[in-house]
Design an enzyme around this catalytic site. Sequence first.
Site, PDB file in Angstrom:
ATOM      1  N   HIS A 330      68.903  48.853  -6.777  1.00  0.00           N
ATOM      2  CA  HIS A 330      67.732  48.232  -7.400  1.00  0.00           C
ATOM      3  C   HIS A 330      66.406  48.726  -6.850  1.00  0.00           C
ATOM      4  O   HIS A 330      65.356  48.205  -7.234  1.00  0.00           O
ATOM      5  CB  HIS A 330      67.758  46.713  -7.225  1.00  0.00           C
ATOM      6  CG  HIS A 330      68.869  46.043  -7.958  1.00  0.00           C
ATOM      7  ND1 HIS A 330      68.720  45.532  -9.223  1.00  0.00           N
ATOM      8  CD2 HIS A 330      70.143  45.791  -7.605  1.00  0.00           C
ATOM      9  CE1 HIS A 330      69.861  44.982  -9.609  1.00  0.00           C
ATOM     10  NE2 HIS A 330      70.746  45.136  -8.646  1.00  0.00           N
ATOM     11  N   LYS A 518      54.463  38.554 -10.709  1.00  0.00           N
ATOM     12  CA  LYS A 518      55.565  39.243 -10.036  1.00  0.00           C
ATOM     13  C   LYS A 518      55.354  39.043  -8.543  1.00  0.00           C
ATOM     14  O   LYS A 518      54.293  38.561  -8.126  1.00  0.00           O
ATOM     15  CB  LYS A 518      55.580  40.739 -10.376  1.00  0.00           C
ATOM     16  CG  LYS A 518      54.198  41.403 -10.236  1.00  0.00           C
ATOM     17  CD  LYS A 518      54.186  42.829 -10.744  1.00  0.00           C
ATOM     18  CE  LYS A 518      54.064  42.959 -12.237  1.00  0.00           C
ATOM     19  NZ  LYS A 518      55.320  43.243 -12.944  1.00  0.00           N
ATOM     20  N   ARG A 519      56.333  39.428  -7.719  1.00  0.00           N
ATOM     21  CA  ARG A 519      56.113  39.344  -6.282  1.00  0.00           C
ATOM     22  C   ARG A 519      54.900  40.177  -5.879  1.00  0.00           C
ATOM     23  O   ARG A 519      54.579  41.186  -6.523  1.00  0.00           O
ATOM     24  CB  ARG A 519      57.367  39.827  -5.534  1.00  0.00           C
ATOM     25  CG  ARG A 519      58.484  38.808  -5.526  1.00  0.00           C
ATOM     26  CD  ARG A 519      58.078  37.538  -4.811  1.00  0.00           C
ATOM     27  NE  ARG A 519      57.997  37.755  -3.387  1.00  0.00           N
ATOM     28  CZ  ARG A 519      58.901  37.356  -2.508  1.00  0.00           C
ATOM     29  NH1 ARG A 519      59.962  36.678  -2.911  1.00  0.00           N
ATOM     30  NH2 ARG A 519      58.760  37.600  -1.213  1.00  0.00           N
ATOM     31  N   LYS A 524      53.352  47.312  -6.374  1.00  0.00           N
ATOM     32  CA  LYS A 524      53.119  46.698  -7.688  1.00  0.00           C
ATOM     33  C   LYS A 524      51.625  46.693  -8.044  1.00  0.00           C
ATOM     34  O   LYS A 524      51.236  46.423  -9.166  1.00  0.00           O
ATOM     35  CB  LYS A 524      53.681  45.282  -7.720  1.00  0.00           C
ATOM     36  CG  LYS A 524      55.212  45.240  -7.555  1.00  0.00           C
ATOM     37  CD  LYS A 524      55.745  43.833  -7.619  1.00  0.00           C
ATOM     38  CE  LYS A 524      57.227  43.723  -7.311  1.00  0.00           C
ATOM     39  NZ  LYS A 524      58.093  44.070  -8.466  1.00  0.00           N
ATOM     40  N   THR A 626      61.534  43.440 -15.001  1.00  0.00           N
ATOM     41  CA  THR A 626      62.125  42.653 -16.083  1.00  0.00           C
ATOM     42  C   THR A 626      61.081  41.681 -16.642  1.00  0.00           C
ATOM     43  O   THR A 626      61.202  41.242 -17.783  1.00  0.00           O
ATOM     44  CB  THR A 626      63.361  41.863 -15.602  1.00  0.00           C
ATOM     45  OG1 THR A 626      63.051  41.261 -14.346  1.00  0.00           O
ATOM     46  CG2 THR A 626      64.555  42.769 -15.447  1.00  0.00           C
ATOM     47  N   LYS A 630      59.954  40.247 -20.600  1.00  0.00           N
ATOM     48  CA  LYS A 630      59.733  38.853 -21.003  1.00  0.00           C
ATOM     49  C   LYS A 630      58.412  38.707 -21.757  1.00  0.00           C
ATOM     50  O   LYS A 630      58.329  38.008 -22.768  1.00  0.00           O
ATOM     51  CB  LYS A 630      59.743  37.940 -19.771  1.00  0.00           C
ATOM     52  CG  LYS A 630      61.116  37.837 -19.131  1.00  0.00           C
ATOM     53  CD  LYS A 630      61.094  37.294 -17.700  1.00  0.00           C
ATOM     54  CE  LYS A 630      62.417  37.671 -17.013  1.00  0.00           C
ATOM     55  NZ  LYS A 630      62.365  37.552 -15.556  1.00  0.00           N
TER      56      LYS A 630
HETATM   57  C1  26W Z   1      67.076  43.463   2.339  1.00  0.00           C
HETATM   58  C2  26W Z   1      65.797  42.973   1.756  1.00  0.00           C
HETATM   59  C3  26W Z   1      65.729  43.195   0.298  1.00  0.00           C
HETATM   60  C4  26W Z   1      65.772  42.103  -0.549  1.00  0.00           C
HETATM   61  C5  26W Z   1      65.746  42.303  -1.904  1.00  0.00           C
HETATM   62  C6  26W Z   1      65.646  44.458  -0.208  1.00  0.00           C
HETATM   63  C7  26W Z   1      65.626  44.650  -1.557  1.00  0.00           C
HETATM   64  C8  26W Z   1      65.669  43.575  -2.402  1.00  0.00           C
HETATM   65  C9  26W Z   1      65.711  43.790  -3.899  1.00  0.00           C
HETATM   66  C10 26W Z   1      66.497  45.039  -4.210  1.00  0.00           C
HETATM   67  C11 26W Z   1      64.370  43.805  -4.491  1.00  0.00           C
HETATM   68  C12 26W Z   1      64.391  43.610  -5.973  1.00  0.00           C
HETATM   69  O1  26W Z   1      64.387  42.488  -6.455  1.00  0.00           O
HETATM   70  N1  26W Z   1      64.369  44.693  -6.735  1.00  0.00           N
HETATM   71  C13 26W Z   1      64.068  44.587  -8.149  1.00  0.00           C
HETATM   72  O2  26W Z   1      65.252  44.533  -8.901  1.00  0.00           O
HETATM   73  C14 26W Z   1      64.957  44.285 -10.274  1.00  0.00           C
HETATM   74  C15 26W Z   1      66.269  44.091 -10.997  1.00  0.00           C
HETATM   75  O3  26W Z   1      66.949  45.298 -11.088  1.00  0.00           O
HETATM   76  C16 26W Z   1      64.129  45.407 -10.859  1.00  0.00           C
HETATM   77  O4  26W Z   1      63.796  45.082 -12.180  1.00  0.00           O
HETATM   78  C17 26W Z   1      62.867  45.614 -10.034  1.00  0.00           C
HETATM   79  O5  26W Z   1      62.184  46.752 -10.495  1.00  0.00           O
HETATM   80  C18 26W Z   1      63.224  45.771  -8.564  1.00  0.00           C
HETATM   81  O6  26W Z   1      62.058  45.819  -7.776  1.00  0.00           O
END
Ligand code: 26W
Length: 795
Positions: A330, A518-519, A524, A626, A630
Amino acid sequence: MDKSIFAKALESQLRSKYNTTVENALDWQLHECVSSAVMEHISPNHAQSLEKHLSGRRAMYLSMEFLMGRAVHNNLMCAGVYEDVEDVLKQHGRSLGELETIEDAALGNGGLGRLAACFLDSAATLDLPLDGYGIRYKYGLFKQKIVDGFQKEEADNWTKYGDPWSVRCQQDAVNIQYADMTVRAVPYDMPIIGYGTDNVGNLRLWQAEAVDDFDFNKFNDGDYTGAQAKKNAAEDISRVLYPNDNTSEGKKLRLRQEYFFSAASVADAIRKHKARFGSLDELEKYLTIQLNDTHPVIAIPELIRQLVCEGYDFETAFEKAHKIFNYTNHTIMAEALEKWDCSLVESVIPKVYTYILMINERFIRDMYSKGMDKKDIAAIQPVAGGRVNMAYMAIYVSSYINGVAEIHTEILKKDALKKWYELYPERFQNKTNGITQRRWLALCNKELSALITRLLGDSGWITDLDRLKELAKYADDENVLGEFIRIKKTKKQQLADFIKQNDGIEINPDTIFDIQIKRLHEYKRQLLNALSIIYIYYGIKDGSIRDFTPTTFIFGAKSAPGYRRAKAIIKLLGEIGKMVNSDEQTKDLLKVVFVQNYNVSAAEKLVCAADVSEQISTAGTEASGTGNMKLMLNGAVTLGTYDGANVEIVQEAGEENNYIFGARVEELADIMPDYDPRKLVFENEKIGRVLEKLIDSNFDDGGVPSDQEGSFKELYKALTDGASWHVPDHYYVVGDLESYVAAKLRCNSDYKDKLAFARKCWLNMCSAGKFSSDRTIRDYAQNIWKIVPVSKRGV
Ligand code: 26W
């Protein structure tokens, strides 16, 4: 469901649990009992579906996060009883709207967790035997308060009013062993109600409890804290969701969490399979597991370990694991990629560590036999430099690896995972993300849904989003567009009411609603949006920008609590707000609003009210996004870069109906090596004055020392001088500023022709079919999981 039977069930619940009536019940009591009555109604289907899923090949979705949002309204809709329940409540002077005081289940940070929730909804609706497995955190993602412009965090005790949508399944509890403790994993099952079907999926969330939770001898000796110590240590494991989105910290408790739910889920799968089939010889024929990013990758060595305990040799166990696991990537952000220190893994879960080393050795042997040279092997081996690279282990063992949008998958293949792609090209697939139209249109925008249903003649789009295409023929129909504009206005008014209540700020629904939700993260580029507002502010003041259509810039974002630069950006938005909202010359033209505590329920209100959807990440950084889908689905134009799923959104809806700007991935590759933002800052007067504002003493950053992260001076420095760990303006904010402002102004001026603008919005909505998570899930089911709907299984 028979209305009178439901009414009786509800009354009896309220009487027996709280000795009250529908009229007098408190909101949370009503929530509890409405939910319980519906649970009773669906529980036969839930039980039957669980059984059906197990009777053939099925998929497990392992995810550290499930960002479910509020369950009650969505569940009533999917169960097909929303109107009936609303009628019953109305007869007693109550309404489903009152249940909005009940918490969201925010067991996720952002995109990755919400995607998992949308996937479960789609799989349930498509009758696919897919079940989710995760952690039942006691505290979900923190609640955000904005105090004097600063983000403050508060604990989110999401079950404080009970959890009527879960069933505790004590009988399925398993023990999880760490080097220094054994913990009980107790599952809670949540039904995932399919829309228009009897199939009910399942989300199994594991809660950590002590095996023996009270030390009587310590208590007798007066050591009251010590008597509870084991209980606390065990419960710590599922106490709180880590609030970091995109940075891996390598903390011991996080590793314990990852192992906790991975090991419990694997044990669950093995036990269920053995109970049904007697042996595990054909496990891989009946089971496939999707790993949602690397967080559950520890399930791989754990499955191998458990299979060896069951009597298989390592090689056989490895082969089974290979057939069972798949991994979704992701993000390519370096700081997000999980690499665990070997010493940590060995000290927490030594037995599993042994299998990690065996996997690594097998990899090395395997590559030698393929003739790969030592250096190339070392570059990608799963264990290297004293750390375990979780993504590499996942890729080596899995059958399939996928990215989440076309551009992202291409970057994985050509760049981030190039060596792996050369090794195993057949393993790589793309699965562009999607969203469920049940929650993100049917539920949150009933007004637009009704129009769509009326024009189509039926509500088939709720399970077949491609049908929206049929509505493109109304793009030039002034009556339809007029109605669309009126609906948008209604949704903007509803959002304005919500913001008044949530933040105490009045906004005008007759202005353009330009929304970025978004976060908060540097990539971003909320900062780019902020700078563009300063740019426009100065332009209006000096007369270089004329005829500006009044615009409300709306932001919603949580920052990781320790991410000081992100927090400074939140504070900066507040300062910009104060400036433009109070300036006589601009206050009727510009308004900046920060919506506190952005979450799924707030999103449901925000996505329907947007005219403009801000999707402005630096090209190549947002895997998919995503939120972009929406807002599109609810009829907004995208103001965005060629990044993530934006690329596909524009492919579907037409570049002429959206506002694309900025450097592309290929261009950035050429630009970045000699990029010097100072040139732009010092030579371009308009950019210069915008940047100057950051270090202007009128903006209050709370007095953080100017060389420290969290101060506006430091933000300025990061854009101009760089920081210890990166080049100046790593995310190309200054570089993209002018083309961004130009696109924004073009959009702003296009809005003046209301019908022409509504036409663009309408066509975006009509083109959103591809972004249904139903499409995504069908693709996973056919090309990765090889599962079929339970309704179509041969007998
Ligand atoms: C280990 C810490 C950590 C926690 C969460 C690292 C990475 C994450 C996620 C991978 C972050 C995340 O939410 N990524 C998002 O995933 C979405 C679903 O596929 C994508 O639409 C977003 O672009 C992506 O940033």
